[in-house]
Design a protein around this motif. Structure first.
Motif, mmCIF file in Angstrom:
data_model
loop_
_atom_site.group_PDB
_atom_site.id
_atom_site.type_symbol
_atom_site.label_atom_id
_atom_site.label_comp_id
_atom_site.label_asym_id
_atom_site.label_seq_id
_atom_site.Cartn_x
_atom_site.Cartn_y
_atom_site.Cartn_z
ATOM 1 N N MET A 30 -12.763 -6.190 8.986
ATOM 2 C CA MET A 30 -11.557 -4.790 8.751
ATOM 3 C C MET A 30 -10.763 -5.226 8.125
ATOM 4 S SD MET A 30 -13.677 -2.609 9.734
ATOM 5 C CE MET A 30 -12.677 -1.368 9.339
ATOM 6 N N SER A 31 -10.147 -6.277 8.112
ATOM 7 C CA SER A 31 -9.031 -6.801 7.295
ATOM 8 C C SER A 31 -9.333 -7.274 5.891
ATOM 9 C CB SER A 31 -8.099 -7.887 8.091
ATOM 10 O OG SER A 31 -7.841 -7.717 9.367
ATOM 11 N N TRP A 36 -9.393 -5.523 0.293
ATOM 12 C CA TRP A 36 -10.382 -5.102 -0.836
ATOM 13 C C TRP A 36 -9.995 -3.774 -1.301
ATOM 14 C CZ3 TRP A 36 -14.383 -1.528 -1.758
ATOM 15 C CH2 TRP A 36 -15.001 -1.857 -2.777
ATOM 16 N N LEU A 37 -9.907 -2.676 -0.357
ATOM 17 C CA LEU A 37 -9.670 -1.262 -0.788
ATOM 18 C C LEU A 37 -8.079 -1.137 -1.577
ATOM 19 C CD1 LEU A 37 -10.966 0.745 2.406
ATOM 20 C CD2 LEU A 37 -11.997 0.636 -0.055
ATOM 21 N N LEU A 38 -7.178 -2.089 -0.652
ATOM 22 C CA LEU A 38 -5.964 -2.091 -1.309
ATOM 23 C C LEU A 38 -5.800 -2.382 -2.757
ATOM 24 C CD1 LEU A 38 -2.814 -1.287 -0.424
ATOM 25 C CD2 LEU A 38 -2.677 -4.139 0.045
ATOM 26 N N GLY A 39 -6.538 -3.529 -2.905
ATOM 27 C CA GLY A 39 -6.687 -4.055 -4.231
ATOM 28 C C GLY A 39 -7.304 -3.008 -5.282
ATOM 29 N N SER A 43 -3.197 0.487 -8.570
ATOM 30 C CA SER A 43 -2.673 1.176 -9.473
ATOM 31 C C SER A 43 -1.731 2.350 -8.662
ATOM 32 C CB SER A 43 -3.541 1.768 -10.451
ATOM 33 O OG SER A 43 -4.512 2.592 -9.747
ATOM 34 N N ILE A 44 -2.006 2.806 -7.589
ATOM 35 C CA ILE A 44 -1.525 3.700 -6.893
ATOM 36 C C ILE A 44 -0.498 3.334 -5.982
ATOM 37 C CG2 ILE A 44 -1.809 5.811 -5.412
ATOM 38 C CD1 ILE A 44 -4.495 6.381 -6.706
ATOM 39 N N VAL A 45 -1.100 2.162 -5.249
ATOM 40 C CA VAL A 45 -0.308 1.746 -4.231
ATOM 41 C C VAL A 45 1.243 0.957 -4.536
ATOM 42 C CG1 VAL A 45 -0.228 -0.205 -2.433
ATOM 43 C CG2 VAL A 45 -2.146 1.073 -2.875
ATOM 44 N N TRP A 46 1.062 0.376 -6.047
ATOM 45 C CA TRP A 46 2.274 -0.524 -6.492
ATOM 46 C C TRP A 46 3.438 0.596 -6.886
ATOM 47 C CZ3 TRP A 46 4.928 -4.178 -6.215
ATOM 48 C CH2 TRP A 46 5.732 -4.599 -7.226
ATOM 49 N N PRO A 47 2.857 1.670 -7.449
ATOM 50 C CA PRO A 47 3.950 2.494 -7.660
ATOM 51 C C PRO A 47 4.751 3.313 -6.603
ATOM 52 C CG PRO A 47 2.484 3.158 -9.229
ATOM 53 C CD PRO A 47 2.042 2.263 -8.310
ATOM 54 N N LEU A 48 3.777 3.338 -5.370
ATOM 55 C CA LEU A 48 4.196 3.885 -4.090
ATOM 56 C C LEU A 48 5.224 2.879 -3.403
ATOM 57 C CD1 LEU A 48 3.882 5.981 -1.622
ATOM 58 C CD2 LEU A 48 2.047 4.670 -0.878
ATOM 59 N N VAL A 49 4.973 1.573 -3.533
ATOM 60 C CA VAL A 49 5.700 0.652 -2.823
ATOM 61 C C VAL A 49 6.847 0.480 -3.722
ATOM 62 C CG1 VAL A 49 6.029 -1.826 -2.668
ATOM 63 C CG2 VAL A 49 3.523 -0.941 -2.103
ATOM 64 N N VAL A 50 7.008 0.561 -4.943
ATOM 65 C CA VAL A 50 8.260 0.492 -5.427
ATOM 66 C C VAL A 50 8.947 1.859 -5.398
ATOM 67 C CG1 VAL A 50 9.316 0.446 -8.025
ATOM 68 C CG2 VAL A 50 7.186 -0.858 -7.713
ATOM 69 N N GLY A 51 8.413 3.020 -5.427
ATOM 70 C CA GLY A 51 9.274 4.002 -4.810
ATOM 71 C C GLY A 51 9.849 3.761 -3.505
ATOM 72 N N LEU A 52 8.872 3.353 -2.596
ATOM 73 C CA LEU A 52 9.681 3.411 -1.311
ATOM 74 C C LEU A 52 11.091 2.373 -1.266
ATOM 75 C CD1 LEU A 52 6.477 3.170 1.095
ATOM 76 C CD2 LEU A 52 8.419 5.032 0.945
#
Length: 392
Positions: A30-31, A36-39, A43-52
Motif C-alpha cells: 500500500m505504501s 506511485w500515485l503521488l509520483g 504536477s499537482i502535489v508539488w504546487p500544493l506543497v510549495v503553497g503550504l
C-alpha cells in the motif's frame, strides 16, 4: 538433561511471525502504491506543497491583520502582495548577481578540489594511487559536466522554465486561498469525516500544521542568521563571491546537517583557492563557531521545542529523500519525517493503556467539634460502675 522444545509454542510463534509478515507486506504494498500515485500526481502535489510552505511563512502576518479586524480576503490579499514585492526585491538584488557569479563559484569549487588532490599527493600523505587520482578526476569531470548541463538547461530548457513559472503561479494562488480560508478547513473536515475520524484526523492535522510551521519559520530565521554571520566573516577576510556563498548558506539551512556541511565545504574551498590555506582554516573556524552558536543558542531560543527527531534520524531521512527525489527529496525529507512522527505520537497516545489509578491514601477521620451549648462533664479517672455506665 536439556529442555525439549514445545511444538505448541513453536507453532504459535511461527503463526504469529507469518501473520505479522503478511501484514507488513500489505503495508509495504500500500505504501508503494501511494508513492506511485503521488509520483503520477506530482504536477499537482508539488504546487500544493510549495503553497503550504509559503503559507507557514506568511500566516503569522495574516493572522495579525485578522486580529486587528481586517476581513479575511483583504488580509490575504495584502500579505500576498507584500510577499510578491519582497520576492521581486530579492530577485532583483540577490538572485541576479548570484546567477551572474554562479560560473565563478563552480570553477572555484573545481579548483579547490584540484588543490586538495595536489596536497594529498605530496608529503606527508604521498598518496600516489592511480585509482584515487582517477576518482578525483572523475569527480572534477562530473562537476564540470553538471555545471555545463545546468547552464544549458537554464539557456535552452524552455519547458523547465515554463513548468517552474506554472508551479510558482499555482503556489501563489494556493497560498492566497490558504491564508483566506485556512481557519475554516478543520471545521469543514470535521463535517466531512464519519465516526471517530471526525475527531482524530482534525487533531492530527492541527498538530502537523503547528509542527510544519515551527520548522519552516525557525529554519528560515536560523538560516538567515547563519548567512549573515558567515557572510560578514567572509567579507572581512576578503574572500570573493561573498553574496553567492551567503545565499547558498541560507538555502542549505533547510536541509539540516547535510546542508550545513555542504555550504561550509564550498566556502572553505573558495577561500583555499583565492586566499590560501591560512584564510581557509580561519573560514573553517568561523563556520564551526557559527554552527555551534546555531545549534546551542539560536535554534533552541527560536524553535522553542524541537521536532522530536534524533540527529541520526534526520541524517537518514535526508539521505533517503535525496536518493529518492534528489534536491527536492532532501528539502522535504525532514518535514515529512516530522509529520510522520506527529502521526506516530498521536497513535501511541490512542493505543496506550490508561495509567493505573492510585488508591487514595487513608486519612484520619476528623474529630467532630464540640457543641458549645452542651454541658461539659467533669473528667475523672475512677471507673464507672455498671449501672452508671448504662444510664450514661
Amino acid at each position: 538433561m536439556s529442555a525439549r522444545l514445545s511444538s505448541t509454542r513453536a507453532r504459535a510463534a511461527l503463526g504469529t511471525s507469518a501473520r505479522v509478515s503478511v501484514e507488513l507486506l500489505l503495508v509495504s504494498v500500500m505504501s508503494a502504491v501511494a508513492l506511485w500515485l503521488l509520483g503520477r500526481m506530482w504536477s499537482i502535489v508539488w504546487p500544493l506543497v510549495v503553497g503550504l510552505l509559503l503559507t507557514t511563512l506568511t500566516w503569522p502576518l495574516a493572522r495579525l491583520l485578522r486580529r486587528f479586524g481586517w476581513p479575511p480576503a483583504l488580509a490575504a490579499s495584502a500579505v500576498t502582495v507584500l510577499f510578491l514585492l519582497v520576492a521581486a526585491g530579492v530577485v532583483a538584488l540577490i538572485a541576479v548577481p548570484v546567477a551572474a557569479q554562479s560560473g565563478e563559484l563552480s570553477e572555484g569549487v573545481v579548483q579547490g578540489i584540484q588543490k586538495v588532490r595536489e596536497w594529498a599527493a605530496g608529503p606527508p600523505l604521498n598518496i600516489g594511487d592511480d585509482q584515487i587520482t582517477g576518482a578525483f578526476d572523475t569527480a572534477v569531470d562530473r562537476i564540470q559536466d553538471s555545471a555545463g548541463s545546468m547552464a544549458t538547461a537554464v539557456v535552452t530548457g524552455v519547458g523547465t522554465v515554463v513548468n517552474g513559472v506554472v508551479t510558482a503561479v499555482l503556489a501563489l494562488f494556493l497560498m492566497f486561498f490558504f491564508l483566506k480560508d485556512g481557519p475554516r478547513f478543520l471545521p469543514w473536515l470535521t463535517r466531512q469525516l464519519p465516526g471517530s475520524l471526525a475527531t482524530h484526523v482534525p487533531v492530527v492535522a492541527a498538530r502537523g500544521w503547528d509542527t510544519l510551521g515551527a520548522f519552516v519559520r525557525s529554519q528560515a530565521f536560523v538560516g538567515l542568521i547563519d548567512a549573515v554571520f558567515i557572510g560578514i566573516g567572509l567579507w572581512i577576510l576578503g574572500v570573493p563571491l561573498v553574496l553567492p556563498l551567503a545565499v547558498l548558506t541560507f538555502v542549505s539551512a533547510f536541509v539540516p546537517i547535510v546542508g550545513a556541511l555542504f555550504a561550509g565545504l564550498v566556502a572553505v574551498l573558495i577561500a583555499l583557492v583565492s586566499n590560501g590555506p591560512t584564510d581557509a582554516l580561519i573560514v573553517l573556524a568561523i563556520i564551526v563557531v557559527v554552527q555551534q552558536l546555531e545549534g546551542n543558542v539560536f535554534q533552541p531560543m527560536i524553535q522553542g521545542r524541537g521536532l522530536g527527531l534524533h540527529a541520526a534520524v534526520i541524517l537518514l531521512a535526508v539521505t533517503l529523500g535525496g536518493s529518492l527525489a534528489g534536491i527536492v527529496g532532501s528539502l522535504l525529507a525532514v518535514p515529512v519525517a516530522a509529520l510522520l512522527a506527529v502521526v506516530w505520537n498521536y497513535l501511541r497516545e490512542q493505543w496506550s493503556d490508561p495509567a493505573p489509578e492510585r488508591e487514595p491514601v487513608p486519612t484520619a477521620e476528623p474529630v467532630p467539634a464540640a457543641d458549645p451549648g452542651a454541658r461539659a462533664e467533669p473528667a475523672t479517672d475512677e471507673p464507672q460502675s455498671g449501672a452508671a455506665a448504662v444510664v450514661s
